[in-house]
Design a protein around this motif. Structure first.
Motif, PDB file in Angstrom:
ATOM      1  N   ASP A  97      98.139 -69.907 -22.461  1.00 29.87           N
ATOM      2  CA  ASP A  97      99.088 -69.016 -21.774  1.00 29.87           C
ATOM      3  C   ASP A  97     100.530 -69.310 -22.157  1.00 29.87           C
ATOM      4  O   ASP A  97     101.444 -68.707 -21.627  1.00 29.87           O
ATOM      5  CB  ASP A  97      98.918 -69.168 -20.255  1.00 29.87           C
ATOM      6  N   ILE A  98     100.742 -70.264 -23.036  1.00 26.95           N
ATOM      7  CA  ILE A  98     102.106 -70.629 -23.453  1.00 26.95           C
ATOM      8  C   ILE A  98     102.148 -70.693 -24.984  1.00 26.95           C
ATOM      9  O   ILE A  98     101.117 -70.659 -25.643  1.00 26.95           O
ATOM     10  CB  ILE A  98     102.557 -71.983 -22.843  1.00 26.95           C
ATOM     11  N   GLU A 100     101.967 -81.284 -17.098  1.00 29.89           N
ATOM     12  CA  GLU A 100     101.319 -81.872 -18.283  1.00 29.89           C
ATOM     13  C   GLU A 100     101.610 -83.368 -18.350  1.00 29.89           C
ATOM     14  O   GLU A 100     102.497 -83.822 -19.076  1.00 29.89           O
ATOM     15  CB  GLU A 100     101.796 -81.164 -19.557  1.00 29.89           C
ATOM     16  N   THR A 101     100.872 -84.137 -17.548  1.00 32.80           N
ATOM     17  CA  THR A 101     101.123 -85.571 -17.465  1.00 32.80           C
ATOM     18  C   THR A 101      99.977 -86.353 -18.111  1.00 32.80           C
ATOM     19  O   THR A 101      98.822 -85.946 -18.046  1.00 32.80           O
ATOM     20  CB  THR A 101     101.264 -86.011 -16.000  1.00 32.80           C
ATOM     21  N   THR A 135     107.971 -76.051 -22.066  1.00 32.93           N
ATOM     22  CA  THR A 135     106.858 -76.857 -21.528  1.00 32.93           C
ATOM     23  C   THR A 135     106.988 -78.238 -22.146  1.00 32.93           C
ATOM     24  O   THR A 135     107.220 -78.360 -23.354  1.00 32.93           O
ATOM     25  CB  THR A 135     105.482 -76.272 -21.916  1.00 32.93           C
ATOM     26  N   ILE A 136     106.817 -79.262 -21.315  1.00 33.41           N
ATOM     27  CA  ILE A 136     106.962 -80.617 -21.837  1.00 33.41           C
ATOM     28  C   ILE A 136     105.853 -81.493 -21.272  1.00 33.41           C
ATOM     29  O   ILE A 136     105.570 -81.453 -20.078  1.00 33.41           O
ATOM     30  CB  ILE A 136     108.374 -81.157 -21.504  1.00 33.41           C
ATOM     31  N   GLY A 189     109.143 -70.117 -25.907  1.00 32.12           N
ATOM     32  CA  GLY A 189     109.731 -71.440 -25.663  1.00 32.12           C
ATOM     33  C   GLY A 189     108.936 -72.505 -26.401  1.00 32.12           C
ATOM     34  O   GLY A 189     107.724 -72.391 -26.575  1.00 32.12           O
ATOM     35  N   PHE A 190     109.641 -73.543 -26.848  1.00 32.44           N
ATOM     36  CA  PHE A 190     108.947 -74.631 -27.542  1.00 32.44           C
ATOM     37  C   PHE A 190     108.051 -75.386 -26.561  1.00 32.44           C
ATOM     38  O   PHE A 190     108.407 -75.581 -25.398  1.00 32.44           O
ATOM     39  CB  PHE A 190     109.958 -75.603 -28.169  1.00 32.44           C
ATOM     40  N   VAL A 191     106.891 -75.797 -27.057  1.00 33.46           N
ATOM     41  CA  VAL A 191     105.947 -76.588 -26.277  1.00 33.46           C
ATOM     42  C   VAL A 191     105.987 -78.002 -26.847  1.00 33.46           C
ATOM     43  O   VAL A 191     105.446 -78.255 -27.927  1.00 33.46           O
ATOM     44  CB  VAL A 191     104.524 -75.995 -26.361  1.00 33.46           C
TER      45      VAL A 191
END
Ligand code: NIG
Length: 397
Positions: free
Chosen positions: A344-345, A155-156, A128-129, A63-65
């Protein structure tokens, strides 16, 4: 534990060069086995599993990060975009327009808008965003946006120093003092990163250094908006402070390129912003050739880059920035993970979160080769099928 096998993968992009198949570690005819939301095995032979998903020979990517977005906002700035296309330059001050619209919106309205953007991103393959605050510009306003962001992602990023609000006009140092002494204590528990906008019309190097140093002291990882609209001190400051990333990097000197290449700071390129603001594109080739780690991200925001599409960003990087398709796909996956300091991503291999994108295409090249059309057939997040395109999932390709 139930084992899920994702099988009949025509081409699996692992992003692990050790898997063979070039820089993307692209393995033909593969199966991925998932347990408890994580990848436990990647193989070529049939496996024992409790559940099976047959992807019919399609290409599967990590998946795109998307490591840089401003997803929580209200209102739009379509008029500003149209005026810009007619010749008006982009300026940092537009941020205040969105801050006003955001202040006028209820929590529920913001929640609905941000959630819709998150769904849009997922349909484009983003698993993931990262989400920044920065349209609150007060302690309560920034904390509110971080709380809403936290409903969507871990992820803030606290971006209180995005622009000087109207009420502090001509008193940027006083605003920075507020960011450090009153906003940061309230916002640090709600964020993982601290960021600032280092630019004429926003904050200078000393002001950004004060914010990032205070943020680091409060346990946050620094990032910096650097060298977006003109050359400046941002990139070198980001590197000096050990930032996870320097974001934009549109206008770089050779010294900036060398500083990034010799550091652990990722160069996060946001070409959709350069597209929408008619800036030149960042010098990706110089960065890669010097050995810098490069990430690509959408920068979704209403002013400079109103898109969640990582495929669009990859297409720009390939067509306009002389990145190879492989470099661009890596930058949008493992590169983004590095910008978030995650291992991990952004890859598919044992121990990774099972975040997978099923393309309705035989190859990852199609992400750039088929610009502007939907190409994502399905998306798994932590092993759960979170999106299945009603047409593409069942069509031939
Ligand atoms: O990353 N550069 C600063 N922040 C955003 C733009 C925000 C806005 O214009 O509202 C960016 O491009």
């Amino acid at each position: 534990v139930t084992a899920l096998a994702i099988e009949k993968i025509g081409l699996l992009v692992t992003c692990d060069p050790a898997a063979g198949g070039g820089p993307l570690g692209a393995v033909p005819d593969a199966t991925v086995v998932v347990e408890d939301g994580a990848v436990v095995a990647v193989g070529r032979s049939p496996v024992v599993a409790d559940e099976r998903v047959d992807v019919g020979g399609r290409c599967v990517l990590p998946g795109f990060v998307d490591s840089h977005t401003h997803l929580v906002f209200a209102g739009d700035r379509a008029d500003e975009f149209a005026a810009r296309m007619a010749g008006r330059p982009y300026e940092a001050g537009g941020i205040r327009t969105t801050a006003a619209a955001t202040a006028a919106a209820s929590d529920d309205e913001l929640r609905r808008l941000a959630a819709a953007r998150r769904v849009e991103a997922r349909r484009g393959g983003t698993t993931t965003i990262e989400v920044k605050s920065g349209y609150g510009l007060s302690a309560a306003g920034e904390a509110r946006l971080l709380r809403l962001a936290g409903e969507l992602t871990a992820e803030t990023t606290f971006l209180g120093a995005h622009v000087v609000p109207e009420s502090f006009a001509g008193r940027a140092d006083d605003y920075v003092e507020l960011v450090v002494s009153s906003m940061l204590p309230m916002c640090a528990p709600l964020a993982r990163f601290v960021d600032a906008f280092c630019e004429e019309g926003a904050f200078d190097a000393d002001q950004c250094r004060a914010v990032l140093s205070a943020g680091t002291g409060a346990g946050l990882v620094p990032k910096l908006h650097a060298n977006q609209l003109r050359p400046g001190p941002g990139v070198q400051l980001a590197v000096d402070l050990g930032s996870a990333s320097a974001d934009h990097c549109t206008h770089l000197t050779d010294a900036d390129v060398d500083a990034l290449a010799g550091s652990g700071t990722v160069a996060t390129l946001l070409p959709a912003a350069d597209f929408s603001t008619r800036q030149p594109y960042p010098p990706a080739r110089r960065l890669l050739d010097a050995g810098a780690t490069v990430a690509l991200a959408s920068n979704c925001n209403p002013g400079s880059s109103n898109t969640t599409s990582m495929a669009f960003v990859i297409a720009l990087a390939v067509r306009e920035m002389a990145m190879t398709v492989e470099e661009a796909v890596r930058a949008a996956t493992v590169g983004g993970a590095a910008a978030l300091r995650r291992t991990d991503i952004g890859r598919i291999g044992p121990g990774a979160r099972a975040d997978l994108v099923v393309l309705d295409a035989p190859s990852y090249t199609h992400v750039a080769y088929r610009p502007g059309v939907p190409i994502v057939a399905g998306v798994l997040e932590a092993g759960v099928l979170r999106y299945r395109d009603p047409v593409l999932w069942s069509s031939g390709h």
